[in-house]
Every structure is written in structure tokens, then in C-alpha cells.
Design a protein around this motif. Structure first.
Motif, mmCIF file in Angstrom:
data_model
loop_
_atom_site.group_PDB
_atom_site.id
_atom_site.type_symbol
_atom_site.label_atom_id
_atom_site.label_comp_id
_atom_site.label_asym_id
_atom_site.label_seq_id
_atom_site.Cartn_x
_atom_site.Cartn_y
_atom_site.Cartn_z
ATOM 1 N N ASP A 271 0.832 -1.206 0.000
ATOM 2 C CA ASP A 271 0.000 0.000 0.000
ATOM 3 C C ASP A 271 0.870 1.262 0.000
ATOM 4 O O ASP A 271 0.588 2.231 -0.713
ATOM 5 C CB ASP A 271 -0.913 0.010 1.230
ATOM 6 C CG ASP A 271 -2.134 -0.894 1.081
ATOM 7 O OD1 ASP A 271 -2.497 -1.219 -0.067
ATOM 8 O OD2 ASP A 271 -2.715 -1.278 2.112
ATOM 9 N N THR A 302 -3.834 -8.370 -5.934
ATOM 10 C CA THR A 302 -5.252 -8.005 -6.004
ATOM 11 C C THR A 302 -5.884 -7.977 -4.622
ATOM 12 O O THR A 302 -6.876 -7.283 -4.410
ATOM 13 C CB THR A 302 -6.021 -8.973 -6.916
ATOM 14 O OG1 THR A 302 -5.863 -10.326 -6.437
ATOM 15 C CG2 THR A 302 -5.511 -8.885 -8.351
ATOM 16 N N GLY A 305 -6.148 -4.568 -3.378
ATOM 17 C CA GLY A 305 -6.921 -3.637 -4.189
ATOM 18 C C GLY A 305 -6.344 -3.273 -5.534
ATOM 19 O O GLY A 305 -6.937 -2.464 -6.255
ATOM 20 N N ASP A 307 -5.530 -3.782 -9.453
ATOM 21 C CA ASP A 307 -6.300 -4.382 -10.539
ATOM 22 C C ASP A 307 -5.389 -5.231 -11.419
ATOM 23 O O ASP A 307 -4.340 -4.751 -11.881
ATOM 24 C CB ASP A 307 -6.946 -3.271 -11.368
ATOM 25 C CG ASP A 307 -7.743 -3.817 -12.529
ATOM 26 O OD1 ASP A 307 -8.835 -4.368 -12.301
ATOM 27 O OD2 ASP A 307 -7.255 -3.693 -13.677
#
Length: 323
Positions: A271, A302, A305, A307
């Protein structure tokens, strides 16, 4: 020179070495590699992986299928980098063998070759040869060499020539030994992230990316320590003339022109990486077949978050394959 890629997620960070090259380049600081009852050893050190996972293409393809990987980018393991002197014969043998397996893969395998690191001339000739090999997208290099990093010496020369030739560059740490890292696998757990962060800082603060705007370069292991240090580097850039001497943009801005893989082992760190470098700079990686590999690279990415289609587009951009 890569053609059309197979469909599906792209893993930009995986390793392969044929058994006939297990002796490693002349003067290699580790090794040689050898098989012991089906398990791979580096010198006397067990690597905790099956020998065929490193050298057997059907085994690699089976792992790709199990992990939902459509395209895997193969490079030499870092202990096969020719860092100890002339190694033209070894480099040619590896590049020829790699070219043969990727050219016949239907776009499912892509190669990153080796170049000699002892002098600029041989490196240029080898890069020019790589640029003409079907299925080869570029070259893999270490982050440090002979007391220098990506902003000086042969490594800087390789980056310049790769940019000129349209080749991608993957920067992979070598797990260099230091006395304070002798125990607890610290040469890997601490050393690898530090090596990579050093190279990112040298590239950005050394103005290399500014001088080579077309350079496509990717750093593995999420850039090592880089995500946590960018704020410190920015502060130093703003406050010290010697830090900003060779660059016109603070590292926190310039870093968004690079690529980084997802092998962070920590969703929070992934993140942070995305927050600092942007989603467009992140590509899927596995580090197959090593013990520190991300075994489910697509699921890990994934799961925080990211894609899958965007990761694939990013990887294709890094490889120069378009969308």
C-alpha cells in the motif's frame, strides 16, 4: 526484441538457469550451484528449492499455470551475474540458451539477458546482440558494482546503452555478504532491500533518469527500503545542495518514472509503495523459485486492491510491448 505476448497476468521477476551453467561465471563470489538429491545447493548452502524449479522449463510452465500467470519474464539468478571480471563466454552461453527457450514459448516466456560488467565495450556489443534476439526484452543487472551504483561506471554505461537500444532493465540485488549480516539470513533480509534502495537513490539523485527519459527500469522487491525513505531523501534534497547537485526534481517526484514489483511480503508495505510511486509504476512479480518468493503473486496484489488488468498493462509498458 519481443513479439506478441500470451494473454494473462505478467510476472516480471522470475529466475532460470540451465544446468550446464551451474558452474557460474569465472570468479563468482558464490557457488558453484549443484544438485544434491533433487535439491539445489549454492556451494555447501542448501537453497531450499528443487533443482528442476530453477532449470526445467516444463516445471516453470506448470508453476505459471498453478499461479494463474500468463507470461513470465525470466532472468538469471543474481549469483550468476558476471561481477568478477571477463565472462564473455558465460554471457553468450546464457543468452543463447535463454533465447532458445523464450523464442519457442508462444509469448508465454520473455527473457532478460546478461551482459559483461568488466568493461563498457563488451557490454555494448552484447546489448546490441540482445536487442536482435527474438523473445528478449532487455537485461538484468546488479544494483552495485565495484563500489559504484547506477550513476557511475559500467552500470551507468549499461543503462545508457539499454535506453538507446530500447531495452528494458531489471535491477536485482546480489545479497552481498557483510560481517554484521552473517547470521539469521540478514544478507538477504536486510542486505537485499538496502542494496536496491541504494541503486534507486543513485539513479534519482544522480540525474540518470532525467538524462535518459526513455529508459525503462524496474526495481524488484518493491524497491527494497525505498518507499520508507523517499520522505527522507526529499528532505535532504530540499535542504542540502550536495544532495540536489545532479538532479532537478526531488526523488519523491522523479520516482514515478520508474517501475517496482509487488514482492513486498507485506500488504501494508505494498500500500505504501503504491501511495508513493503511483499505481502505474507497480508490476506483478514472484521471485520464483526462491524461498523468498511470493507464491501467489496475482492474489497477493489483487488482495490489496490492485487491478490485475492494470498490473498487466504496466508490465507490458515496462517490457516495451504496449498493451
Amino acid at each position: 526484441m519481443i513479439g506478441p505476448l500470451a494473454d494473462g497476468p505478467v510476472d516480471v521477476h522470475a529466475h532460470w538457469l540451465p544446468e550446464e551453467l551451474f558452474a557460474l561465471p569465472p570468479g563468482a563470489p558464490y557457488g558453484p550451484l549443484h544438485d544434491r538429491d533433487g535439491e539445489l545447493h549454492l556451494g555447501a548452502v542448501p537453497l531450499s528449492i528443487a533443482t528442476r524449479a530453477m532449470s526445467d522449463v516444463p516445471a516453470i510452465r506448470a508453476d505459471m499455470a498453478a499461479a494463474g500467470i500468463g507470461v513470465r519474464v525470466l532472468s538469471a539468478p543474481p549469483f550468476a551475474f558476471p561481477v568478477a571480471g571477463p565472462a564473455a563466454a558465460y554471457v553468450e552461453a546464457f543468452n543463447s540458451a535463454l533465447g532458445a527457450i523464450v523464442a519457442g514459448s508462444g509469448g508465454a516466456l520473455v527473457g532478460l539477458g546478461l551482459v559483461s560488467l568488466d568493461a563498457p565495450g563488451p557490454a555494448t556489443a552484447q546489448l546490441e546482440e540482445l536487442a536482435g534476439r527474438p523473445g528478449i526484452a532487455g537485461v538484468a543487472v546488479p544494483p552495485l558494482l565495484a563500489g559504484a551504483s547506477l550513476d557511475r561506471g559500467v552500470l551507468r554505461h549499461v543503462l545508457g546503452e539499454a535506453s538507446r537500444l530500447g531495452l528494458s532493465v531489471l535491477v536485482h540485488p546480489m545479497q552481498l555478504p557483510r560481517p554484521e549480516w552473517a547470521d539469521h539470513y540478514l544478507a538477504n533480509l536486510v542486505g537485499n532491500p538496502v542494496e536496491t534502495a541504494t541503486a534507486v537513490a543513485a539513479l534519482l539523485l544522480g540525474g540518470v533518469r532525467e538524462a535518459l527519459p526513455d529508459l525503462r527500469v524496474c526495481f524488484v522487491h518493491g524497491g527494497g527500503c525505498t518507499p520508507g525513505l523517499l520522505g527522507r531523501w526529499d528532505h535532504g534534497w530540499r535542504t542540502r545542495p550536495d544532495v540536489r547537485r545532479d538532479s532537478t526534481r526531488p526523488p519523491g517526484e522523479a520516482v514515478r518514472a520508474l517501475w517496482f514489483d509487488t514482492v513486498t511480503h507485506d500488504p501494508g508495505l505494498l500500500d505504501l509503495l503504491v501511495a508513493r510511486v503511483g499505481k502505474e509504476a507497480v508490476v506483478c512479480g514472484s521471485d520464483h523459485p526462491f524461498d523468498m518468493a511470493q507464491r501467489d503473486p496475482v492474489g497477493f496484489a489483487t488482495g490489496v486492491g490492485l487491478d490485475a488488468a492494470a498490473l498487466t498493462a504496466n508490465a507490458r509498458a515496462f517490457l516495451g510491448a504496449g498493451r
